[in-house]
Design an enzyme around this catalytic site. Sequence first.
Site, PDB file in Angstrom:
ATOM      1  N   GLY A 131       0.749  -1.242   0.000  1.00 40.56           N
ATOM      2  CA  GLY A 131       0.000   0.000   0.000  1.00 40.56           C
ATOM      3  C   GLY A 131       0.778   1.290   0.000  1.00 40.56           C
ATOM      4  O   GLY A 131       0.177   2.373   0.005  1.00 40.56           O
ATOM      5  N   CYS A 162      11.058  -3.827  -9.190  1.00 39.13           N
ATOM      6  CA  CYS A 162      12.302  -3.738  -8.421  1.00 39.13           C
ATOM      7  C   CYS A 162      13.325  -4.766  -8.897  1.00 39.13           C
ATOM      8  O   CYS A 162      14.031  -5.366  -8.085  1.00 39.13           O
ATOM      9  CB  CYS A 162      12.037  -3.887  -6.918  1.00 39.13           C
ATOM     10  SG  CYS A 162      11.133  -5.386  -6.465  1.00 39.13           S
TER      11      CYS A 162
END
Length: 465
Positions: free
Chosen positions: A281, A393
């Site tokens: 989140g 990532c």
Amino acid sequence: MVLNETKKKKPFKRSPQKPASARVSHEPPKPGLEVRATAAKLLAAAVDRKISLDGMLDLTHGNPAYKTLSDADRALARAILTTALRHLPRLEAAIASLLESPLPEGARALHHVLVVAAAQILHLGVPSHSAVDLAVEQANRDPRNRRFAKLVNAVLRRLVREKEEVLVATASVSPVPDWFRERLVKAYGAVEAERIAEAQLTPPAIDLTVKADPAAWADRLGGRLLPTGSVRLGEFEGSVTALEGFETGEWWVQDVAASIPAKLFGDLSGKRVADLCAAPGGKTAQLIAAGAQVTAVEQSPNRLARLKENLARLGMEAELVGGDLFAYSPDEKLDGVLLDAPCSSTGTTRRHPDVLWTKGVQDIEKLASLQERMLRHAVTLVKSGGIIVFSNCSLDPLEGEELVERVLADTPSLQRRPIDPEDWPGLEEAVTVKGEFRTTPAMLPPSEGFAGGMDGFFASVLSVK
């Protein structure tokens, strides 16, 4: 035993003695033994069986031996494991240099005992006698390793004596596995590949994304204000949750690199945006804070519950959608989509060093294929003039630059919106020639009292014609 010869007895017969390898010690374990034994078992599971540390260290569904440890011992086990995995090739080289001959084939349990002890001796500051004695005790208690107990003692005591020489001698060994080093060299060149590999040896700092006035929060928390507006904490004792501003939801923990993709949309006031892989989140919160009307999509029910809890702490609201993002289709096309796609996570090995040992090239290829499907679906959700920010990532171009090029090549309705390096003072080197973001752990130099580095991230801004 002395027999009483004045009484007639049946001839005394000795019971067949169990071989040393079958004897089991019934003495209580030495203090500290269980945590070392657990660390060795989990190291073996990560390296030999490719099991993620995150799952094994989960306090609800994780490894039973780990869960039974005290809080302090769990912290030590994590420190041993992450240190061993960060330095694994060098630890193995150090051990090999002190052996007269290689360990027998199949002696993996013994190998992991030695690696766990070597990590403590060379990098953790654990009292050397304790690391040696407990490793010898581990060997003695394991039927597979008991016959090697003297070897364990000799090798580790020599490692203690020759610590500095061994560190110098192994410094030239790449700290990452061969497959990953080869891909780094191909993507970044030999010099930069070495910088990235070395940077991953340093544990990450704690970065915070702040709702408002990051400079003031940097002052309050004694932190460093980073070029992105993130606040980097210095070393401190205790829990992050005890810091000022946590309970009131003024900030959340988020690596500086992870905070970049959500900032690439520009003005989001009143715009409808979907975060397609939303949990836990952090990026969803950034989009809300920027003024967007956010729909957060998350497939995992557990992760969706965590996302809901995090937003509640921050006092934020979003439309939450549980389910497969491929099934998600809004009633009206959106102004923007953030797709921070699931990837190999090779940019996060400062905090997840097991990644390089639990994943390989096949995983990267499989995940790149999934990401491409996700990106192509994301394009269908955005109206003309809308923005898609694609990020992950991973340090591997197969999951970043090459993937975006493939999608652009056969999607006439899509174009790249180049990022201007002048908009990112202090991080100009992270903006590529084509105007995409490519951060690495070797970027963002340290300053006095504060660690340097950041996660490896890729981000590209795409607009729909």
